[in-house]
Scaffold this motif. Structure first.
Motif, PDB file in Angstrom:
ATOM      1  N   ASN A 257      69.414  59.439  80.097  1.00 16.61           N
ATOM      2  CA  ASN A 257      69.233  59.523  78.564  1.00 16.61           C
ATOM      3  C   ASN A 257      67.664  60.239  78.398  1.00 16.61           C
ATOM      4  O   ASN A 257      67.602  60.798  77.493  1.00 16.61           O
ATOM      5  CB  ASN A 257      69.135  57.980  78.056  1.00 16.61           C
ATOM      6  CG  ASN A 257      70.431  57.550  77.814  1.00 16.61           C
ATOM      7  OD1 ASN A 257      71.362  58.147  77.748  1.00 16.61           O
ATOM      8  ND2 ASN A 257      70.377  56.277  77.840  1.00 16.61           N
ATOM      9  N   LYS A 258      66.770  59.813  79.300  1.00 21.02           N
ATOM     10  CA  LYS A 258      65.434  60.435  79.170  1.00 21.02           C
ATOM     11  C   LYS A 258      65.067  61.640  79.833  1.00 21.02           C
ATOM     12  O   LYS A 258      64.264  62.553  79.448  1.00 21.02           O
ATOM     13  CB  LYS A 258      64.435  59.485  79.591  1.00 21.02           C
ATOM     14  CG  LYS A 258      64.569  58.365  78.390  1.00 21.02           C
ATOM     15  CD  LYS A 258      63.282  57.512  78.609  1.00 21.02           C
ATOM     16  CE  LYS A 258      63.330  55.986  77.826  1.00 21.02           C
ATOM     17  NZ  LYS A 258      62.922  54.882  78.442  1.00 21.02           N
ATOM     18  N   ILE A 259      66.071  61.951  81.013  1.00 19.23           N
ATOM     19  CA  ILE A 259      65.621  63.245  81.749  1.00 19.23           C
ATOM     20  C   ILE A 259      66.909  64.169  81.624  1.00 19.23           C
ATOM     21  O   ILE A 259      66.608  65.446  81.093  1.00 19.23           O
ATOM     22  CB  ILE A 259      65.226  62.859  83.084  1.00 19.23           C
ATOM     23  CG1 ILE A 259      63.932  62.142  83.129  1.00 19.23           C
ATOM     24  CG2 ILE A 259      65.101  64.376  84.062  1.00 19.23           C
ATOM     25  CD1 ILE A 259      63.658  61.769  84.446  1.00 19.23           C
TER      26      ILE A 259
ATOM     27  N   LYS B 139      64.396  49.550  97.245  1.00 17.17           N
ATOM     28  CA  LYS B 139      64.104  49.240  95.945  1.00 17.17           C
ATOM     29  C   LYS B 139      64.482  47.990  95.474  1.00 17.17           C
ATOM     30  O   LYS B 139      64.985  47.140  96.558  1.00 17.17           O
ATOM     31  CB  LYS B 139      64.778  50.397  94.934  1.00 17.17           C
ATOM     32  CG  LYS B 139      63.931  51.644  94.934  1.00 17.17           C
ATOM     33  CD  LYS B 139      64.677  52.551  93.916  1.00 17.17           C
ATOM     34  CE  LYS B 139      64.221  54.002  94.379  1.00 17.17           C
ATOM     35  NZ  LYS B 139      65.268  54.858  94.873  1.00 17.17           N
ATOM     36  N   ASN B 140      64.258  47.455  94.486  1.00 15.94           N
ATOM     37  CA  ASN B 140      64.571  46.140  93.803  1.00 15.94           C
ATOM     38  C   ASN B 140      66.219  45.964  94.153  1.00 15.94           C
ATOM     39  O   ASN B 140      66.711  46.710  93.242  1.00 15.94           O
ATOM     40  CB  ASN B 140      64.063  45.931  92.219  1.00 15.94           C
ATOM     41  CG  ASN B 140      64.342  44.627  92.179  1.00 15.94           C
ATOM     42  OD1 ASN B 140      64.822  43.892  92.925  1.00 15.94           O
ATOM     43  ND2 ASN B 140      63.975  44.397  90.947  1.00 15.94           N
TER      44      ASN B 140
ATOM     45  N   CYS C 115      62.664  53.592  86.264  1.00 12.03           N
ATOM     46  CA  CYS C 115      63.914  53.824  85.690  1.00 12.03           C
ATOM     47  C   CYS C 115      65.289  53.652  86.095  1.00 12.03           C
ATOM     48  O   CYS C 115      65.341  54.124  87.233  1.00 12.03           O
ATOM     49  CB  CYS C 115      63.748  55.266  84.987  1.00 12.03           C
ATOM     50  SG  CYS C 115      62.614  55.797  83.726  1.00 12.03           S
ATOM     51  N   ASN C 116      66.097  53.095  85.624  1.00 13.52           N
ATOM     52  CA  ASN C 116      67.526  52.817  85.961  1.00 13.52           C
ATOM     53  C   ASN C 116      68.216  54.223  85.863  1.00 13.52           C
ATOM     54  O   ASN C 116      67.766  55.145  85.046  1.00 13.52           O
ATOM     55  CB  ASN C 116      68.010  51.589  85.622  1.00 13.52           C
ATOM     56  CG  ASN C 116      68.292  51.766  84.017  1.00 13.52           C
ATOM     57  OD1 ASN C 116      68.541  52.654  83.323  1.00 13.52           O
ATOM     58  ND2 ASN C 116      68.418  50.456  83.435  1.00 13.52           N
ATOM     59  N   ARG C 117      69.394  54.296  86.234  1.00  9.21           N
ATOM     60  CA  ARG C 117      70.224  55.306  86.062  1.00  9.21           C
ATOM     61  C   ARG C 117      70.247  55.639  84.324  1.00  9.21           C
ATOM     62  O   ARG C 117      70.522  57.035  84.003  1.00  9.21           O
ATOM     63  CB  ARG C 117      71.662  55.200  86.631  1.00  9.21           C
ATOM     64  CG  ARG C 117      71.489  55.228  88.047  1.00  9.21           C
ATOM     65  CD  ARG C 117      71.290  56.542  88.542  1.00  9.21           C
ATOM     66  NE  ARG C 117      71.263  56.419  90.244  1.00  9.21           N
ATOM     67  CZ  ARG C 117      71.220  57.636  90.909  1.00  9.21           C
ATOM     68  NH1 ARG C 117      70.953  58.878  90.439  1.00  9.21           N
ATOM     69  NH2 ARG C 117      71.164  57.599  92.278  1.00  9.21           N
TER      70      ARG C 117
ATOM     71  N   GLU D 262      64.276  63.560  88.626  1.00  9.88           N
ATOM     72  CA  GLU D 262      64.929  62.467  88.699  1.00  9.88           C
ATOM     73  C   GLU D 262      64.403  61.298  89.624  1.00  9.88           C
ATOM     74  O   GLU D 262      64.441  60.192  89.088  1.00  9.88           O
ATOM     75  CB  GLU D 262      66.621  62.877  88.787  1.00  9.88           C
ATOM     76  CG  GLU D 262      67.280  61.838  88.309  1.00  9.88           C
ATOM     77  CD  GLU D 262      68.863  62.043  88.713  1.00  9.88           C
ATOM     78  OE1 GLU D 262      68.898  63.277  88.660  1.00  9.88           O
ATOM     79  OE2 GLU D 262      69.560  61.132  88.727  1.00  9.88           O
ATOM     80  N   ASP D 263      64.224  61.771  90.753  1.00 12.90           N
ATOM     81  CA  ASP D 263      63.680  61.079  91.928  1.00 12.90           C
ATOM     82  C   ASP D 263      62.271  60.311  91.480  1.00 12.90           C
ATOM     83  O   ASP D 263      62.128  59.109  91.627  1.00 12.90           O
ATOM     84  CB  ASP D 263      63.449  61.625  93.089  1.00 12.90           C
ATOM     85  CG  ASP D 263      64.808  62.052  93.694  1.00 12.90           C
ATOM     86  OD1 ASP D 263      65.893  61.726  93.278  1.00 12.90           O
ATOM     87  OD2 ASP D 263      64.952  63.091  94.656  1.00 12.90           O
ATOM     88  N   ALA D 264      61.304  61.448  90.817  1.00 19.83           N
ATOM     89  CA  ALA D 264      60.175  60.577  90.448  1.00 19.83           C
ATOM     90  C   ALA D 264      60.364  59.542  89.333  1.00 19.83           C
ATOM     91  O   ALA D 264      59.793  58.480  89.247  1.00 19.83           O
ATOM     92  CB  ALA D 264      59.515  61.754  89.756  1.00 19.83           C
ATOM     93  N   ALA D 265      61.434  59.756  88.394  1.00 21.77           N
ATOM     94  CA  ALA D 265      61.336  58.827  87.260  1.00 21.77           C
ATOM     95  C   ALA D 265      62.039  57.527  87.946  1.00 21.77           C
ATOM     96  O   ALA D 265      61.549  56.274  87.439  1.00 21.77           O
ATOM     97  CB  ALA D 265      62.580  59.349  86.298  1.00 21.77           C
ATOM     98  N   ARG D 266      62.880  57.798  88.917  1.00 22.50           N
ATOM     99  CA  ARG D 266      63.419  56.312  89.798  1.00 22.50           C
ATOM    100  C   ARG D 266      62.301  55.621  90.370  1.00 22.50           C
ATOM    101  O   ARG D 266      62.391  54.335  90.367  1.00 22.50           O
ATOM    102  CB  ARG D 266      64.465  56.928  90.454  1.00 22.50           C
ATOM    103  CG  ARG D 266      65.697  57.674  90.026  1.00 22.50           C
ATOM    104  CD  ARG D 266      66.993  56.898  89.938  1.00 22.50           C
ATOM    105  NE  ARG D 266      67.560  56.536  90.896  1.00 22.50           N
ATOM    106  CZ  ARG D 266      68.147  55.402  91.311  1.00 22.50           C
ATOM    107  NH1 ARG D 266      68.153  54.530  90.295  1.00 22.50           N
ATOM    108  NH2 ARG D 266      68.393  55.119  92.396  1.00 22.50           N
ATOM    109  N   MET D 267      61.214  56.375  90.941  1.00 20.95           N
ATOM    110  CA  MET D 267      60.467  55.971  91.697  1.00 20.95           C
ATOM    111  C   MET D 267      59.530  55.120  90.513  1.00 20.95           C
ATOM    112  O   MET D 267      58.960  53.998  90.872  1.00 20.95           O
ATOM    113  CB  MET D 267      59.175  56.768  92.230  1.00 20.95           C
ATOM    114  CG  MET D 267      60.014  57.295  93.472  1.00 20.95           C
ATOM    115  SD  MET D 267      60.065  56.325  94.711  1.00 20.95           S
ATOM    116  CE  MET D 267      59.958  57.305  96.135  1.00 20.95           C
ATOM    117  N   ASP D 268      59.490  55.451  89.409  1.00 20.33           N
ATOM    118  CA  ASP D 268      58.841  54.845  88.136  1.00 20.33           C
ATOM    119  C   ASP D 268      59.418  53.513  87.739  1.00 20.33           C
ATOM    120  O   ASP D 268      58.822  52.967  86.707  1.00 20.33           O
ATOM    121  CB  ASP D 268      58.214  55.711  87.116  1.00 20.33           C
ATOM    122  CG  ASP D 268      57.325  56.599  87.552  1.00 20.33           C
ATOM    123  OD1 ASP D 268      56.467  56.324  88.592  1.00 20.33           O
ATOM    124  OD2 ASP D 268      56.925  57.742  87.017  1.00 20.33           O
TER     125      ASP D 268
END
Lengths: 296, 308
Positions: free
Chosen positions: A204-206, B14-15, A197-199, A189-195
């Motif tokens: 939805n995706k992870i 972050k933003n 992604c919003n919550r 999740e952290d990785a996706a957030r770094m990329d």
């Protein structure tokens, strides 16, 4: 030592046999009764094994529904009506159970996600109050709900029953899913957030794709709970357009004019979907039932 | 405070404009579920409380405020105390039967032998059967003229003549308890089994080497370690048993006489047969408070046990 092992096994299998007779015997007796003819059922002394095996009771339910034929019970009136409401009720129960599973898993997953993952004040209060909801006796809610439904013209309506069943099922679903979500590593999740992604995208995706087993468990439990619901089905339904299979089973069971073999076959049909679901998905169900308990 | 600091930090890194506060985010996520629960539980509950303080009979046009009169009427009525006693007899017996049988079944399923997995799977059959169909099943097994129970008991020499089990006095209650327990034992068994599997095998083996027999091992190791699980099972089973309704509806309709008129059945009769919604609501409130009280007592008991 070997002697001791042998007695141990004998005792274990004797206990298992007793267990089977007590817990499976009654169910098998019902199935076996449904495969007899009415005249065999009412024979004294009792007929232990159906001979010949007969599907007449099932034929009565299905044929009666489609062709207005009374196959078994020529002497009993309105048997075709009974079988017609039976099949309709089966469909209604299916619609309710599938809708409740689908919507409670979807809404439950979104409600469980913040409890499992977000850090906000009142997180445990939220979870706890959702669970306390289950302590309110259904009968206490039934009185106002029936009044509301009548006033709003929502009695005798499947949508009403779907909503009510969801309120029973959602607390379990949320509890189960938040426990499941917590087992998913946060690194992903952290990785996706770094990329970026919003919550919502993360959920939805992870989280959701990784939780298919948990979602399946929740869905099956929802199906079983809502398929078997009776009190509200009894109070909300009024005509065959919304009767559920539990309502019709109770109606048959309390009606002296329905012949035994039809009652019994109706009972067997009403347990086929939940029993097959339970056996087919037993691993999911056992893990689901236990995950809630152990964490408690 | 720490959580807030962390949150603020991550917002800064972050933003900041795209970050919604987590509390509000949680609310957005859970809005559909909360809305359904509010509409189907909170609103009706509030209205049920309101109703319980009014005279509300569908047969009458006027529905005046009644204060505590509904409650007063119930609490001074012998019928209420009878149904409360019936509920307690039912709940205590059913919970006792369920817990004891489930405990031994779980011990059996916790043994290592071929076929154990099949037994555990088959245990789900009674659990999956809807309450109403369970009642239908037992009604057929107990049929006064064609029931298999009569045939079996006569063969075993227990009865001389067929018995109308569900329409004679003590037997109706006994069979309702048995039928109810039959369906509810499987879940309790699975819960206890899960508890058993957390007990380290080495502990039991060590005790065996020390010469403790099976009964001693159960008494001094298994039971104490199982206490939290058993308490959870007791809480759930008691709460469910106090609300029993479905099985009564099909098996006995509260009879014979009033011998199986539990609280749930009397709420149903008062409300939906006599159409006295005020009294019915007050009765339902009493049942709710009773359930809550029992849950709290059990919970305190569990809490104390864990602290010891």
């Amino acid at each position: 030592m070997k002697r001791k092992n042998l007695t141990r096994y004998i005792l274990l299998y004797l206990a298992s046999a007793l267990f089977l007779v007590v817990f499976i015997g009654p169910f098998l007796w019902l199935v076996s009764s449904s495969l007899q003819l009415e005249r065999q059922l009412v024979k004294v002394p009792i007929v232990w094994l159906p001979d010949p095996l007969s599907l007449a009771s099932y034929k009565e339910i299905f044929m009666g529904a489609f062709f207005d034929e009374a196959v078994v019970s020529s002497h009993k009136i309105s048997s075709s009506y009974q079988s017609r409401i039976y099949l309709g009720s089966f469909l209604n129960s299916g619609i309710i159970a599938f809708s409740v599973s689908f919507f409670s898993v979807v809404f439950g997953a979104y409600a469980a996600y913040p409890i499992a993952r977000l850090n906000f004040r009142g997180r445990y209060t939220l979870l706890f109050s959702i669970l306390v909801v289950r302590l309110v006796p259904a009968l206490a809610l039934a009185i106002p709900i029936v009044l509301f439904a009548k006033k709003m013209g929502m009695n005798d309506n499947l949508v009403t029953l779907i909503l009510i069943n969801m309120s029973f099922v959602l607390p379990y679903t949320i509890w189960l899913l938040q426990a499941y979500f917590k087992t998913i590593p946060t690194e992903l999740e952290d990785a996706a957030r770094m990329d970026g992604c919003n919550r919502f995208q993360v959920a939805n995706k992870i989280i959701i794709p990784l939780s298919i087993p948990g979602l399946t468990t929740a869905g099956i439990l929802a199906f079983l709970l809502s398929w078997g619901e009776f009190l509200f089905a009894l109070l909300i339904t009024e005509t065959e357009q919304s009767f559920t299979s539990t309502v019709v089973a109770a109606m048959f069971a309390n009606d002296v004019d329905v012949n035994y073999v039809t009652i019994i076959a109706a009972g067997v049909l009403a347990v086929i979907p939940p029993v097959i679901f339970a056996l087919f998905f037993q691993k999911y169900i056992i893990s689901g039932l236990l995950s809630g308990a152990v964490k408690n | 405070m720490g959580a807030f600091g962390q949150n603020a930090l991550s917002t800064m890194t972050k933003n900041p404009s795209s970050e919604i506060p987590q509390g509000r985010l949680a609310l957005i996520f859970s809005a559909p579920a909360l809305l359904i629960l509010a509409v189907t539980v909170l609103v009706p509950l509030a209205y049920a409380i309101y109703l319980s303080f009014h005279r509300y009979n569908l047969k009458r046009a006027k529905r005046p405020f009644a204060g505590f009169r509904n409650y007063e009427k119930i609490l001074t009525d012998d019928k209420f105390w009878d149904s409360l006693a019936t509920s307690f007899i039912f709940a205590v017996s059913a919970v006792a039967v369920i817990t004891v049988v489930a405990f031994f079944l779980a011990l059996l399923l916790n043994q290592d032998f071929a076929g154990r997995g099949i037994l555990r799977a088959l245990l789900l059959i009674p659990w999956a059967i809807p309450d109403v169909v369970n009642a239908l099943l037992w009604k057929w097994l107990l049929h006064p003229a064609f029931g298999v129970m009569n045939a079996l008991f006569q063969m075993g020499g227990i009865i001389d003549q067929y018995v109308a089990w569900l329409t004679t006095m003590p037997s109706a209650m006994i069979w309702v308890i048995i039928a109810y327990s039959w369906k509810n034992i499987p879940l309790a068994t699975l819960l206890i089994l899960a508890g058993l599997q957390t007990i380290p095998k080495t502990l039991l083996e060590a005790a065996e080497l020390e010469g403790a027999n099976a009964w001693k091992r159960t008494q001094y190791i298994t039971l104490p370690l199982l206490r939290p699980t058993l308490t959870v099972v007791l809480i759930f089973e008691t709460i469910f048993a106090l609300k029993v309704f479905d099985i009564i509806y099909v098996l006995t309709s509260g009879g014979p006489g009033k011998s199986t008129t539990v609280l749930g059945w009397s709420i149903y009769i008062n409300t939906f047969k006599k159409l006295d919604f005020g009294t019915g609501s007050a009765l339902a409130m009493i049942l709710g408070l009773l359930t809550l009280f029992i849950a709290i007592v059990f919970y305190a008991f569990l809490d104390r046990g864990e602290k010891q």
